[in-house]
Motif scaffolding. Structure first.
Motif, PDB file in Angstrom:
ATOM      1  N   THR A 101      -4.363   0.095   3.865  1.00  0.00           N
ATOM      2  CA  THR A 101      -4.735   0.467   2.500  1.00  0.00           C
ATOM      3  C   THR A 101      -5.361   1.858   2.465  1.00  0.00           C
ATOM      4  OG1 THR A 101      -6.003  -0.197   0.568  1.00  0.00           O
ATOM      5  CG2 THR A 101      -7.018  -0.609   2.703  1.00  0.00           C
TER       6      THR A 101
ATOM      7  N   MET B 224     -10.777   0.663  11.497  1.00  0.00           N
ATOM      8  CA  MET B 224      -9.767   1.540  12.087  1.00  0.00           C
ATOM      9  C   MET B 224     -10.083   3.003  11.767  1.00  0.00           C
ATOM     10  SD  MET B 224      -7.027   1.747  13.870  1.00  0.00           S
ATOM     11  CE  MET B 224      -5.908   0.367  13.924  1.00  0.00           C
ATOM     12  N   VAL B 225     -10.392   3.251  10.496  1.00  0.00           N
ATOM     13  CA  VAL B 225     -10.602   4.624  10.046  1.00  0.00           C
ATOM     14  C   VAL B 225     -11.950   5.192  10.506  1.00  0.00           C
ATOM     15  CG1 VAL B 225     -11.152   5.890   7.939  1.00  0.00           C
ATOM     16  CG2 VAL B 225      -9.026   4.616   8.085  1.00  0.00           C
TER      17      VAL B 225
ATOM     18  N   GLU C  40      -3.495  10.225  13.578  1.00  0.00           N
ATOM     19  CA  GLU C  40      -2.295   9.408  13.707  1.00  0.00           C
ATOM     20  C   GLU C  40      -1.076  10.304  13.494  1.00  0.00           C
ATOM     21  OE1 GLU C  40      -2.085   6.626  10.501  1.00  0.00           O
ATOM     22  OE2 GLU C  40       0.046   6.334  10.851  1.00  0.00           O
TER      23      GLU C  40
ATOM     24  N   TYR D 257      -1.656   8.687  18.734  1.00  0.00           N
ATOM     25  CA  TYR D 257      -2.803   9.480  18.266  1.00  0.00           C
ATOM     26  C   TYR D 257      -2.993  10.717  19.139  1.00  0.00           C
ATOM     27  CZ  TYR D 257      -4.202   5.893  15.025  1.00  0.00           C
ATOM     28  OH  TYR D 257      -4.221   5.029  13.958  1.00  0.00           O
TER      29      TYR D 257
ATOM     30  N   HIS E 172      -2.931  14.070   4.289  1.00  0.00           N
ATOM     31  CA  HIS E 172      -1.948  13.379   3.459  1.00  0.00           C
ATOM     32  C   HIS E 172      -1.449  14.302   2.360  1.00  0.00           C
ATOM     33  CE1 HIS E 172      -4.118   9.970   5.204  1.00  0.00           C
ATOM     34  NE2 HIS E 172      -3.012   9.295   5.045  1.00  0.00           N
TER      35      HIS E 172
ATOM     36  N   CYS F 104      -8.386   8.652   3.248  1.00  0.00           N
ATOM     37  CA  CYS F 104      -7.882   8.139   4.520  1.00  0.00           C
ATOM     38  C   CYS F 104      -6.886   7.025   4.241  1.00  0.00           C
ATOM     39  CB  CYS F 104      -9.008   7.525   5.353  1.00  0.00           C
ATOM     40  SG  CYS F 104     -10.196   8.708   5.905  1.00  0.00           S
ATOM     41  N   LYS F 105      -5.953   6.863   5.170  1.00  0.00           N
ATOM     42  CA  LYS F 105      -4.995   5.763   5.026  1.00  0.00           C
ATOM     43  C   LYS F 105      -4.424   5.483   6.393  1.00  0.00           C
ATOM     44  CE  LYS F 105      -1.736   4.343   1.490  1.00  0.00           C
ATOM     45  NZ  LYS F 105      -0.432   3.952   2.019  1.00  0.00           N
ATOM     46  N   PRO F 106      -4.936   4.439   7.063  1.00  0.00           N
ATOM     47  CA  PRO F 106      -4.385   4.140   8.383  1.00  0.00           C
ATOM     48  C   PRO F 106      -2.956   3.624   8.233  1.00  0.00           C
ATOM     49  CG  PRO F 106      -5.928   2.424   7.708  1.00  0.00           C
ATOM     50  CD  PRO F 106      -5.961   3.475   6.644  1.00  0.00           C
TER      51      PRO F 106
ATOM     52  N   ASP G 255      -8.983  -2.241   8.199  1.00  0.00           N
ATOM     53  CA  ASP G 255      -8.680  -0.837   7.901  1.00  0.00           C
ATOM     54  C   ASP G 255      -9.925   0.049   7.956  1.00  0.00           C
ATOM     55  OD1 ASP G 255      -5.944  -1.162   7.606  1.00  0.00           O
ATOM     56  OD2 ASP G 255      -6.109  -1.682   5.487  1.00  0.00           O
TER      57      ASP G 255
ATOM     58  N   LEU H   2      -8.204   4.466   1.729  1.00  0.00           N
ATOM     59  CA  LEU H   2      -9.659   4.368   1.720  1.00  0.00           C
ATOM     60  C   LEU H   2     -10.225   5.718   1.312  1.00  0.00           C
ATOM     61  CD1 LEU H   2     -10.061   2.445   5.085  1.00  0.00           C
ATOM     62  CD2 LEU H   2     -10.468   1.513   2.815  1.00  0.00           C
TER      63      LEU H   2
ATOM     64  N   GLU I  99     -10.053   5.200  15.071  1.00  0.00           N
ATOM     65  CA  GLU I  99      -9.210   6.399  15.070  1.00  0.00           C
ATOM     66  C   GLU I  99      -9.917   7.654  15.592  1.00  0.00           C
ATOM     67  OE1 GLU I  99      -7.430   6.738  11.152  1.00  0.00           O
ATOM     68  OE2 GLU I  99      -5.673   5.649  11.853  1.00  0.00           O
TER      69      GLU I  99
ATOM     70  N   TYR J 199       0.798  -1.243   0.000  1.00  0.00           N
ATOM     71  CA  TYR J 199       0.000   0.000   0.000  1.00  0.00           C
ATOM     72  C   TYR J 199       0.824   1.283   0.000  1.00  0.00           C
ATOM     73  CZ  TYR J 199      -3.208  -3.543   1.840  1.00  0.00           C
ATOM     74  OH  TYR J 199      -3.922  -4.675   2.064  1.00  0.00           O
TER      75      TYR J 199
END
Lengths: 311, 188
Positions: free
Chosen positions: B34, A186-187, A234, A229, A103, B28-30, A183, B36, A191, A57
């Motif tokens: 992956t 998590m998101v 994160e 966190y 990001h 998003c990307k933890p 995932d 998202l 989180e 990824y």
């Protein structure tokens, strides 16, 4: 004489971000001071590299016959293997296609390594470091964020990934993994709940989610890895380093296979790193911290755009 | 087909045969996980909202949606009748489909119709329209304040807040996106 006038959006944007770029500069300067005071070597490893770590990824952009690094990890571990015991680096890293509020395809990473330390020692170190930086940059340990606060001065919360899934997502982590919703949960569920009131160290990740981390001696189903966190965001990722070459080669091979299946680029083998690892990597730990995100949280901002040069 | 990386706010996509507009979007990307693509979607047919998370491998259908210029002609009971400017083809939309937009239609004026698989599902109005006030308390002469408002009614029964100086019979400009008063066009 050029007759092209500056873009008004750029001029306006540069004026808006000025106070936050000043805060960011003070933050970076205080972090450097913290490492200098503890005898860490300020290092610069190449940004243009031949062989990025084949992580699932994460895609390093190709450039000039090589790749722009997605992380300085392999080079810094070569230094560990060569006998360097404490070093840090603040510099650019690149990850293709990652663009959002939190990001950027180009971002600033703080990465550091310490020999003879495990991941929990690094968590304590990080705690001290962020308190130190906050006192210098914000004149206190309290960060305000979206009407709520986070006090870096309180004892930090240590929450295992297992407990987080049962507490916030209502499923056990094995189910999340086997249903392939690890995932997503998590998101969407976990989180957003982490790091309010005080910072959260989310620790002990499933072994399959930690390609370069050492497995826990007392429970080999998890890796000695944590993420920090603050206010749902994160900030940093750390682990006890895997020092077993055979195991590392097997994990790289598996990652390369998965990368190929998902259509990612095929990287050359990280031969220098694997040879250095084979020559003996000391017991050690490392941490990578997103400087833009930390600056964003310190500034009470919601978007990396608020703490970086306009793009 | 769209790839997940094509998704962004404002894009129209199709899920299970229904057209949606992306109203909120977040990448998003933890850590070590992956990418998202989290989307809030608005159904273009009925306005309901839906949260969907897409993965990089996902392929998303492109809806067959087009916008075309049409004339609004008249109201026939619960049905609003439009005709294509070129072909004179008639199209019908119901009050339920149009919602508050029905109040801002002006007979024999031009707007855009949104077609999904050739069927009309919605209209796009001009941003500003002009309508007559048919009922309101008498205007306070000389009171030009625009921040104190009173209720008024349009010829089709739509209730709108207007400044105190507006009188019955005045023509006013309305923002169709918010349904709010903008300014007075002419006095009665």
């Amino acid at each position: 004489m050029s007759n092209v006038s500056p873009k008004p959006e750029l001029v306006a944007r540069l004026e808006i971000v000025k106070p936050r770029l000043e805060l960011r500069a003070r933050l970076i300067s205080s972090l450097r001071q913290f490492y200098d005071d503890r005898g860490f070597l300020d290092t610069e490893t190449p940004v243009l590299i031949d062989a990025p770590a084949p992580e699932e990824y994460i895609e390093a952009p190709a450039a000039d016959g090589g790749f722009l690094r997605s992380s300085p990890e392999l080079q810094m571990k070569c230094m560990l293997a060569a006998g360097y015991t404490k070093m840090f680096q603040i510099g650019p890293c690149f990850r293709k296609g990652e663009y959002g509020r939190r990001h950027r395809p180009e971002f600033t990473m703080l990465e550091w390594y310490q020999a003879s330390a495990d991941y929990l020692a690094l968590a304590e170190f990080t705690c001290e470091m962020l308190r130190y930086a906050a006192r210098r940059v914000l004149n206190g340990t309290v960060i305000r964020r979206g009407g709520r606060s986070i006090d870096l001065g309180l004892p930090w919360e240590y929450l295992t990934v297992r407990d987080a899934y049962s507490r916030y997502a209502g499923v056990d982590v094995e189910t999340a993994l086997s249903d392939d919703i690890f995932d997503e949960l998590m998101v969407t569920r976990i989180e957003p709940e982490l790091g309010w009131g005080r910072p959260t160290i989310l620790l002990d990740y499933p072994a399959c989610r930690s390609s370069l981390a050492r497995l826990k001696g007392t429970d080999p189903t998890v890796a000695e890895r944590w993420e920090l966190y603050l206010g749902g965001i994160e900030i940093a990722n750390a682990f006890s380093e895997l020092t077993d070459t055979a195991e590392q080669k097997a994990r790289f091979a598996l990652s390369k296979e998965k990368r190929k299946a998902d259509g990612y680029q095929d990287y050359p083998d990280a031969v220098d790193f694997l040879a250095m690892l084979d020559s003996g990597l000391p017991e050690s730990s490392g941490c990578a911290l997103g400087v833009d995100r930390l600056a964003m949280v310190f500034a009470g901002a919601e978007d990396i755009a608020d703490v970086t040069y306009p793009r | 087909m769209y790839s997940a990386s094509d998704l962004k706010k404002g894009l129209k996509i199709e899920i299970e045969g229904q057209p949606y507009t992306i109203t909120e979007f977040e990448f998003c990307k933890p850590g070590k996980g992956t990418a998202l693509y989290r989307c809030r979607l608005k159904n273009m047919m009925n306005g309901s909202t839906l949260d969907r998370t897409f993965r990089p491998v996902d392929k998303i259908d492109v809806p067959n949606v087009e916008e075309r210029e049409i004339h609004y002609t008249y109201q026939d009971g619960d049905s609003f009748v439009f005709s294509d400017a070129d072909t004179y083809e008639e199209m019908h939309l119901t009050k339920a489909q149009l919602g508050d937009k029905a109040y801002f239609l002006i007979e024999n004026s031009v707007c855009n119709v949104v077609l999904f698989n050739g069927e009309p599902i919605d209209i796009t109005l001009p941003t500003f329209i002009e309508k007559q006030i048919v009922e309101t308390e008498p205007g306070a002469r000389g009171d030009t304040a625009t921040n104190v408002l009173k209720p008024a009614t349009l010829d089709n029964g739509y209730e709108i807040q207007v400044p105190l100086f507006i009188n019955q019979g005045d023509m006013v400009k309305i923002d169709t996106r918010t349904g709010e008063y903008v300014e007075r066009i002419s006095k009665a």
